[in-house]
Design an enzyme around this catalytic site. Sequence first.
Site, PDB file in Angstrom:
ATOM      1  NE  ARG A   1       6.955  -2.892   5.810  1.00 60.46           N
ATOM      2  CZ  ARG A   1       5.962  -2.264   6.271  1.00 60.46           C
ATOM      3  NH1 ARG A   1       4.991  -2.411   5.201  1.00 60.46           N
ATOM      4  NH2 ARG A   1       5.527  -2.991   6.784  1.00 60.46           N
TER       5      ARG A   1
ATOM      6  NE  ARG B   1      -4.177  -0.998   9.377  1.00 60.66           N
ATOM      7  CZ  ARG B   1      -2.975  -0.897   9.066  1.00 60.66           C
ATOM      8  NH1 ARG B   1      -2.636   0.141   8.584  1.00 60.66           N
ATOM      9  NH2 ARG B   1      -2.923  -1.582   8.747  1.00 60.66           N
TER      10      ARG B   1
ATOM     11  NE  ARG C   1       1.814  -5.658  11.764  1.00 58.96           N
ATOM     12  CZ  ARG C   1       2.916  -4.792  10.697  1.00 58.96           C
ATOM     13  NH1 ARG C   1       4.358  -5.670  11.389  1.00 58.96           N
ATOM     14  NH2 ARG C   1       3.182  -4.013   9.288  1.00 58.96           N
TER      15      ARG C   1
ATOM     16  CE  LYS D   1      -1.681  -1.310   4.200  1.00 58.46           C
ATOM     17  NZ  LYS D   1      -0.954  -2.204   4.491  1.00 58.46           N
TER      18      LYS D   1
ATOM     19  NE  ARG E   1       6.357  -0.120  10.361  1.00 57.11           N
ATOM     20  CZ  ARG E   1       5.069  -0.163   9.150  1.00 57.11           C
ATOM     21  NH1 ARG E   1       4.604  -0.222   8.464  1.00 57.11           N
ATOM     22  NH2 ARG E   1       4.026  -1.250  10.712  1.00 57.11           N
TER      23      ARG E   1
HETATM   24  P1  ADP Z   1       1.048  -2.021   7.278  1.00 55.01           P
HETATM   25  O1  ADP Z   1       1.425  -0.928   6.926  1.00 55.01           O
HETATM   26  O2  ADP Z   1       2.398  -2.788   7.578  1.00 55.01           O
HETATM   27  O3  ADP Z   1      -0.127  -2.596   7.434  1.00 55.01           O
HETATM   28  P2  ADP Z   1       0.088   0.608   9.771  1.00 55.01           P
HETATM   29  O4  ADP Z   1       2.198   1.902   9.009  1.00 55.01           O
HETATM   30  O5  ADP Z   1      -0.037   1.066   8.467  1.00 55.01           O
HETATM   31  O6  ADP Z   1       0.950  -0.685   9.055  1.00 55.01           O
HETATM   32  O7  ADP Z   1       0.011   0.500  10.481  1.00 55.01           O
HETATM   33  C1  ADP Z   1       1.611   0.448  11.661  1.00 55.01           C
HETATM   34  C2  ADP Z   1       0.501   0.074  12.771  1.00 55.01           C
HETATM   35  O8  ADP Z   1      -0.546   1.339  13.197  1.00 55.01           O
HETATM   36  C3  ADP Z   1      -0.621  -0.933  12.721  1.00 55.01           C
HETATM   37  O9  ADP Z   1      -0.896  -2.543  13.193  1.00 55.01           O
HETATM   38  C4  ADP Z   1      -1.767  -0.460  13.853  1.00 55.01           C
HETATM   39  O10 ADP Z   1      -1.109  -0.356  14.929  1.00 55.01           O
HETATM   40  C5  ADP Z   1      -1.512   0.934  13.879  1.00 55.01           C
HETATM   41  N1  ADP Z   1      -2.575   1.627  12.843  1.00 55.01           N
HETATM   42  C6  ADP Z   1      -2.719   2.104  11.021  1.00 55.01           C
HETATM   43  N2  ADP Z   1      -3.512   2.271  11.082  1.00 55.01           N
HETATM   44  C7  ADP Z   1      -4.540   2.523  11.891  1.00 55.01           C
HETATM   45  C8  ADP Z   1      -5.589   2.289  11.860  1.00 55.01           C
HETATM   46  N3  ADP Z   1      -6.510   2.746  10.946  1.00 55.01           N
HETATM   47  N4  ADP Z   1      -6.827   1.749  12.547  1.00 55.01           N
HETATM   48  C9  ADP Z   1      -6.054   1.454  13.993  1.00 55.01           C
HETATM   49  N5  ADP Z   1      -4.645   1.527  14.604  1.00 55.01           N
HETATM   50  C10 ADP Z   1      -3.429   1.755  12.856  1.00 55.01           C
HETATM   51  P1  ADP Z   2       2.250  -2.002   3.279  1.00 52.35           P
HETATM   52  O1  ADP Z   2       1.898  -0.148   3.049  1.00 52.35           O
HETATM   53  O2  ADP Z   2       1.284  -2.527   2.906  1.00 52.35           O
HETATM   54  O3  ADP Z   2       2.333  -2.216   4.403  1.00 52.35           O
HETATM   55  P2  ADP Z   2       5.156  -1.613   1.784  1.00 52.35           P
HETATM   56  O4  ADP Z   2       4.354  -0.619   0.209  1.00 52.35           O
HETATM   57  O5  ADP Z   2       5.833  -1.129   2.895  1.00 52.35           O
HETATM   58  O6  ADP Z   2       3.551  -2.216   2.407  1.00 52.35           O
HETATM   59  O7  ADP Z   2       5.440  -3.113   1.282  1.00 52.35           O
HETATM   60  C1  ADP Z   2       5.889  -3.856   2.133  1.00 52.35           C
HETATM   61  C2  ADP Z   2       7.288  -4.096   1.602  1.00 52.35           C
HETATM   62  O8  ADP Z   2       7.630  -5.199   0.219  1.00 52.35           O
HETATM   63  C3  ADP Z   2       8.206  -3.560   1.466  1.00 52.35           C
HETATM   64  O9  ADP Z   2       9.404  -4.103   1.636  1.00 52.35           O
HETATM   65  C4  ADP Z   2       8.137  -3.556   0.048  1.00 52.35           C
HETATM   66  O10 ADP Z   2       9.174  -2.597  -0.655  1.00 52.35           O
HETATM   67  C5  ADP Z   2       7.964  -4.401  -0.953  1.00 52.35           C
HETATM   68  N1  ADP Z   2       6.862  -4.029  -1.272  1.00 52.35           N
HETATM   69  C6  ADP Z   2       6.028  -3.704  -2.151  1.00 52.35           C
HETATM   70  N2  ADP Z   2       5.499  -3.707  -2.985  1.00 52.35           N
HETATM   71  C7  ADP Z   2       5.922  -5.031  -3.271  1.00 52.35           C
HETATM   72  C8  ADP Z   2       5.772  -6.303  -4.611  1.00 52.35           C
HETATM   73  N3  ADP Z   2       5.298  -5.119  -5.773  1.00 52.35           N
HETATM   74  N4  ADP Z   2       6.233  -7.201  -4.682  1.00 52.35           N
HETATM   75  C9  ADP Z   2       7.082  -7.593  -3.976  1.00 52.35           C
HETATM   76  N5  ADP Z   2       8.041  -7.011  -2.408  1.00 52.35           N
HETATM   77  C10 ADP Z   2       6.901  -5.718  -3.241  1.00 52.35           C
END
Ligand code: ADP
Ligand code: ADP
Length: 215
Positions: A127, A88, A170, A13, A159
């Site tokens: 990541r 979410r 998660r 995302k 992270r």
């Molecule tokens: P990822 O991209 O790996 O899904 P995020 O950076 O979006 O992780 O979120 C990391 C953490 O931040 C989540 O596991 C949660 O604890 C918190 N968080 C992020 N967005 C939300 C949301 N919309 N509602 C509740 N908690 C959130």
């Molecule tokens: P999210 O915001 O959904 O948690 P990220 O954009 O941070 O996800 O991506 C999670 C990890 O996967 C990062 O290390 C990123 O570089 C990698 N990644 C993102 N898109 C792809 C893809 N299409 N194929 C392989 N790895 C990817």
Amino acid sequence: MQLLMMGPPGAGKGTQAAILVKKFSIPQISTGDMFRAAVREGTELGKQAKACMDAGRLVPDEVTVGIVRERLAKEDCANGFILDGFPRTVEQADALTKILDELNLKLTRVLNIHVPAEDLIERAVGRRICKNCGATYHVKFHPPKGDTCDECGGELYQRADDNEATMKKRLDVYEAQTRPLVEYYKRAGIYAEIDGRQPIAKVTADLEGVLTSLH
Ligand code: ADP
Ligand code: ADP
Ligand code: ZN
């Protein structure tokens, strides 16, 4: 254009939202990034968010909705935005509908990046993020050229919640609380699913395909 980027943790995302931000010149609103900024600043919000994030749980809805409401009211959102990682829960989605109603806005599209669970742990554990500009890398799938950020030379970090145990939690939370939003937005008729297992550039091309088929 009011976009919503959905998908499980590690689906891509943030990576895709950052690319679309450059193409469309609209802001990316990532609740995860906002919480991490609050943790760095050491605010009350940061303390509360850190406890939830480290445990792999969601931050309470009323807290999360509050920060999004404030953010969406800012002037730079008037021409559109990309929500990344919000909503979410169904409660957050209902709150978003109300906030957008108040601003006389509607979601243009909900883009769900689909990646099977078995790939997501490897994505999150590998990541790496730039401390300075937030650029996202992956040790295997999207490695930086050297030890630092390609964009700005900043230091890369992992992270605290990107470990296998927290990721499992998660993913459970995603299944229980966030997956129901797929049906929610399908019913609204604005939902599109993209295969997130493809290379980053191909995922972007598919997203753009969905967006240009709008008119
Ligand atoms: P990822 O991209 O790996 O899904 P995020 O950076 O979006 O992780 O979120 C990391 C953490 O931040 C989540 O596991 C949660 O604890 C918190 N968080 C992020 N967005 C939300 C949301 N919309 N509602 C509740 N908690 C959130
Ligand atoms: P999210 O915001 O959904 O948690 P990220 O954009 O941070 O996800 O991506 C999670 C990890 O996967 C990062 O290390 C990123 O570089 C990698 N990644 C993102 N898109 C792809 C893809 N299409 N194929 C392989 N790895 C990817
Ligand atoms: Zn950087």
